[in-house]
Scaffold this motif. Structure first.
Motif, PDB file in Angstrom:
ATOM      1  N   ALA A 188      52.432  49.892  45.038  1.00 43.20           N
ATOM      2  CA  ALA A 188      51.389  50.804  45.505  1.00 43.20           C
ATOM      3  C   ALA A 188      50.068  50.082  45.736  1.00 43.20           C
ATOM      4  O   ALA A 188      49.259  50.503  46.575  1.00 43.20           O
ATOM      5  CB  ALA A 188      51.199  51.935  44.495  1.00 43.20           C
ATOM      6  N   ALA A 189      49.858  49.000  45.003  1.00 40.14           N
ATOM      7  CA  ALA A 189      48.598  48.255  45.125  1.00 40.14           C
ATOM      8  C   ALA A 189      48.608  47.261  46.275  1.00 40.14           C
ATOM      9  O   ALA A 189      47.586  46.641  46.568  1.00 40.14           O
ATOM     10  CB  ALA A 189      48.312  47.521  43.818  1.00 40.14           C
ATOM     11  N   LEU A 194      34.609  37.933  29.793  1.00 38.69           N
ATOM     12  CA  LEU A 194      35.454  37.304  28.781  1.00 38.69           C
ATOM     13  C   LEU A 194      36.938  37.507  29.102  1.00 38.69           C
ATOM     14  O   LEU A 194      37.751  36.595  28.918  1.00 38.69           O
ATOM     15  CB  LEU A 194      35.129  37.865  27.395  1.00 38.69           C
ATOM     16  N   ILE A 195      37.285  38.691  29.573  1.00 32.39           N
ATOM     17  CA  ILE A 195      38.676  38.958  29.971  1.00 32.39           C
ATOM     18  C   ILE A 195      39.085  38.038  31.111  1.00 32.39           C
ATOM     19  O   ILE A 195      40.185  37.473  31.111  1.00 32.39           O
ATOM     20  CB  ILE A 195      38.849  40.441  30.357  1.00 32.39           C
ATOM     21  N   ILE A 196      38.194  37.869  32.080  1.00 35.37           N
ATOM     22  CA  ILE A 196      38.475  36.982  33.210  1.00 35.37           C
ATOM     23  C   ILE A 196      38.694  35.553  32.726  1.00 35.37           C
ATOM     24  O   ILE A 196      39.614  34.858  33.181  1.00 35.37           O
ATOM     25  CB  ILE A 196      37.329  37.045  34.239  1.00 35.37           C
ATOM     26  N   LYS A 197      37.868  35.106  31.791  1.00 34.14           N
ATOM     27  CA  LYS A 197      38.027  33.749  31.261  1.00 34.14           C
ATOM     28  C   LYS A 197      39.363  33.595  30.538  1.00 34.14           C
ATOM     29  O   LYS A 197      40.044  32.568  30.680  1.00 34.14           O
ATOM     30  CB  LYS A 197      36.869  33.416  30.314  1.00 34.14           C
ATOM     31  N   VAL A 211      37.342  35.274  41.161  1.00 29.02           N
ATOM     32  CA  VAL A 211      37.010  33.895  40.806  1.00 29.02           C
ATOM     33  C   VAL A 211      37.996  32.873  41.352  1.00 29.02           C
ATOM     34  O   VAL A 211      37.713  31.677  41.347  1.00 29.02           O
ATOM     35  CB  VAL A 211      36.899  33.729  39.274  1.00 29.02           C
ATOM     36  N   SER A 212      39.154  33.324  41.839  1.00 27.21           N
ATOM     37  CA  SER A 212      40.119  32.393  42.409  1.00 27.21           C
ATOM     38  C   SER A 212      40.253  32.566  43.919  1.00 27.21           C
ATOM     39  O   SER A 212      41.178  32.041  44.529  1.00 27.21           O
ATOM     40  CB  SER A 212      41.493  32.582  41.752  1.00 27.21           C
ATOM     41  N   CYS A 213      39.306  33.272  44.519  1.00 26.33           N
ATOM     42  CA  CYS A 213      39.386  33.607  45.946  1.00 26.33           C
ATOM     43  C   CYS A 213      38.554  32.644  46.786  1.00 26.33           C
ATOM     44  O   CYS A 213      37.475  32.196  46.374  1.00 26.33           O
ATOM     45  CB  CYS A 213      38.885  35.036  46.152  1.00 26.33           C
ATOM     46  N   ASP A 254      42.028  42.407  40.704  1.00 28.09           N
ATOM     47  CA  ASP A 254      43.129  42.525  41.669  1.00 28.09           C
ATOM     48  C   ASP A 254      42.554  43.058  42.974  1.00 28.09           C
ATOM     49  O   ASP A 254      42.428  44.266  43.152  1.00 28.09           O
ATOM     50  CB  ASP A 254      44.214  43.451  41.126  1.00 28.09           C
ATOM     51  N   CYS A 255      42.220  42.149  43.878  1.00 24.34           N
ATOM     52  CA  CYS A 255      41.590  42.526  45.143  1.00 24.34           C
ATOM     53  C   CYS A 255      42.592  42.397  46.282  1.00 24.34           C
ATOM     54  O   CYS A 255      43.223  41.345  46.449  1.00 24.34           O
ATOM     55  CB  CYS A 255      40.372  41.644  45.406  1.00 24.34           C
TER      56      CYS A 255
END
Length: 219
Positions: free
Chosen positions: A55-56, A142-145, A163-165, A197-198
């Protein structure tokens, strides 16, 4: 800054161990909610996760990509998809770019059900509302790290984070409220806007990724 040693420094477990314990307890609650959500809809947690994942995505996904994103074996993914197809919730077809690969998409019934199975994490969002705005932004960073560290260690698959885009330009602006820049939409944004999640995510090249991460992590 010097920290005075106390008796608790000798009797306490390491801070990282207690963080791990806390996250494990959150994980236990998540597993319980996952089973509860899936069971209410006649699904297994894996089947519900596949519906939410499809769905995403704007386009059909290959079976191998589904298995990778959910960190499950291809056989497990294949069995779960077969069940979703039999229930009329998913479609299997040949991938447009490779006739040998299987592409997966949701049926109208699957799309309708996705709103229910995708919202199972609401209890976590409710808990997060007990934090003030600054605390929420700090926690998001912090979650992203932690996610990136686990990705680097091979513990979880890559996700479509800002951050990885290739469109992510960290700390491009002097404004502390919106220091980053999205090259895709050509607009500044702040930590509070960072996505995990983009749909428009494009993986950055390794050298750009490392450079951007260093700039982001040190800010």
């Amino acid at each position: 800054m010097h920290i005075m040693k106390t008796v608790f420094d000798t009797i306490s477990s390491p801070t990282e161990a207690r963080i791990a314990t806390g996250l494990t307890r959150i994980g236990t609650a998540m597993r319980h909610k996952a089973w509860e959500r899936a069971s209410l809809n006649g699904l297994t947690p894996t089947q519900a996760d596949i519906i939410a994942l499809l769905a995403a995505r704007a386009e059909p996904m290959r079976l191998s990509a589904v298995a990778e994103q959910l960190a499950i074996t291809p056989a497990t993914a294949s069995d779960a998809v077969a069940s979703l197809v039999s229930k009329g919730l998913a479609n299997k077809s040949r991938a447009a770019d490779d006739g040998r690969a299987i592409a997966l998409s949701l049926t109208d019934a699957g799309v309708a059900l996705s709103a229910t199975v995708s919202d199972w994490g609401g209890f976590l969002g409710l808990a997060a509302t007990t934090l003030n705005a600054a605390e929420q932004i700090t926690l998001l960073r912090l979650i992203i790290k932690m996610i990136r560290a686990m990705q680097e260690n091979g513990d979880i698959p890559p996700s479509r984070m800002c951050v990885s885009c290739q469109y992510f330009a960290p700390n491009r602006h002097a404004d502390l409220d919106t220091p980053h820049h999205c090259l895709l939409v050509d607009a500044p944004f702040g930590d509070r806007h960072l996505r995990l999640d983009c749909a428009e995510h494009k993986p950055a090249e390794a050298t750009i990724l490392q450079r951007n991460w260093a700039a982001f992590a040190e800010s």
